[in-house]
Design a protein around this motif. Structure first.
Motif, PDB file in Angstrom:
ATOM      1  N   ARG A 173       3.158 -19.512  24.981  1.00  0.00           N
ATOM      2  CA  ARG A 173       4.140 -18.193  24.218  1.00  0.00           C
ATOM      3  C   ARG A 173       4.068 -17.229  23.555  1.00  0.00           C
ATOM      4  O   ARG A 173       3.805 -16.149  23.200  1.00  0.00           O
ATOM      5  CB  ARG A 173       5.558 -18.249  26.131  1.00  0.00           C
ATOM      6  N   GLN A 174       4.009 -17.864  22.889  1.00  0.00           N
ATOM      7  CA  GLN A 174       4.143 -17.149  21.537  1.00  0.00           C
ATOM      8  C   GLN A 174       2.494 -16.570  21.076  1.00  0.00           C
ATOM      9  O   GLN A 174       2.458 -15.198  20.645  1.00  0.00           O
ATOM     10  CB  GLN A 174       4.045 -17.950  20.376  1.00  0.00           C
ATOM     11  N   SER A 177       2.713 -12.942  22.565  1.00  0.00           N
ATOM     12  CA  SER A 177       3.730 -12.525  22.251  1.00  0.00           C
ATOM     13  C   SER A 177       3.052 -11.486  21.010  1.00  0.00           C
ATOM     14  O   SER A 177       2.979 -10.072  20.863  1.00  0.00           O
ATOM     15  CB  SER A 177       4.687 -12.810  22.084  1.00  0.00           C
ATOM     16  N   LEU A 183       6.160  -7.463  23.868  1.00  0.00           N
ATOM     17  CA  LEU A 183       6.700  -8.148  24.370  1.00  0.00           C
ATOM     18  C   LEU A 183       7.365  -9.696  23.604  1.00  0.00           C
ATOM     19  O   LEU A 183       6.096  -9.807  22.466  1.00  0.00           O
ATOM     20  CB  LEU A 183       5.663  -8.707  25.607  1.00  0.00           C
ATOM     21  N   LYS A 184       8.609  -9.649  23.859  1.00  0.00           N
ATOM     22  CA  LYS A 184       8.866 -11.266  23.888  1.00  0.00           C
ATOM     23  C   LYS A 184       8.321 -12.241  24.403  1.00  0.00           C
ATOM     24  O   LYS A 184       7.894 -12.138  25.460  1.00  0.00           O
ATOM     25  CB  LYS A 184      10.322 -11.273  23.329  1.00  0.00           C
ATOM     26  N   PRO A 185       8.280 -13.600  23.601  1.00  0.00           N
ATOM     27  CA  PRO A 185       7.476 -15.039  24.637  1.00  0.00           C
ATOM     28  C   PRO A 185       8.924 -14.892  25.399  1.00  0.00           C
ATOM     29  O   PRO A 185       8.235 -15.407  26.651  1.00  0.00           O
ATOM     30  CB  PRO A 185       8.534 -16.116  23.035  1.00  0.00           C
TER      31      PRO A 185
END
Length: 232
Positions: A173-174, A177, A183-185
């Motif tokens: 996810r990081q 992002s 876009l945030k995780p």
């Protein structure tokens, strides 16, 4: 510090395309019949949207010789990384609309225009029947919206990411992002197979198609190990 820097660099290694290499639209691309519903129709208000990107190497791992998935998996039309699975309307309490009343079909031109984003006419027809009919009266408008959103995404270098020591859901996810700074995780939801192989990455959007925190969570916790199948 050096390990953290290496992780940051790999997130920016690949430009944001549909991750289709040498994609070639088939000379003859006919419109399949509208598929039979695999669930009961449901008309309910739309509260948000999910853009689902499928990791094609994982999907095709056991389907390379399957004629039903030849355009995506045989390699004859190209090699694919992430493809657009679909753009889905969401509803309150997880009860999303599906199979809304419509007998309209996308035409061959629409399928050809979207093939290198979703390299399967059967999949496109399924997505239109189950999800698109609840979003638009015009198949072309539905597919154009999904393609436009999908093509705004950047993707990490998945081959390098797959070799990251101690790869887990949080790091995936990081990486997504970092490749997409707006876009945030927690705006990414991961879908893993039972054995931890990455199957899909979902991006969550509001009713006005603004990126948002995924309302039903981001999938497995950050510490869950993730494996990424690669065919290259």
């Amino acid at each position: 510090m050096r390990r953290a820097l290496s992780f940051l660099l790999l997130a920016f290694a690949t430009p944001a395309l549909a991750q289709g290499w040498q994609c070639e639209v088939p000379p003859q691309l006919s419109v399949p019949p509208l598929p039979e519903p695999d669930a009961p129709p449901r008309v309910t208000p739309i509260t948000s949207y999910t853009l689902a990107a499928s990791w094609s190497p994982e999907f095709c791992r056991t389907r390379k010789a399957d004629p039903r998935h030849a355009t995506q998996c045989s390699g004859k039309q190209g090699r694919f990384g992430f493809i657009l699975h679909g753009l889905w309307p969401d509803g309150k309490g997880g009860k999303y609309p599906q199979y809304c009343p419509s007998r309209r079909l996308p035409d061959a031109q629409t399928l050809r225009r979207n093939f290198c984003t979703t390299p399967s006419a059967d999949l496109m027809l399924h997505e239109w029947a189950k999800h698109g009919t609840c979003m638009s009266a015009d198949p072309a408008a539905y597919f154009d919206k999904g393609r436009t959103l999908f093509q705004t995404l950047q993707f990490p270098d998945m081959a390098r990411l797959s070799r990251t020591e101690g790869l887990d859901a949080g790091k995936v996810r990081q990486a997504m992002s970092l490749a997409n700074p707006r876009l945030k995780p927690d705006m990414f939801r991961l879908l893993l197979g039972r054995d931890g192989w990455l199957r899909e990455v979902h991006v969550c959007y509001s009713r006005t198609f603004k990126p948002m925190r995924c309302p039903t969570g981001s999938g497995p916790p950050n510490t869950v190990p993730v494996k990424i199948w690669r065919s290259f």
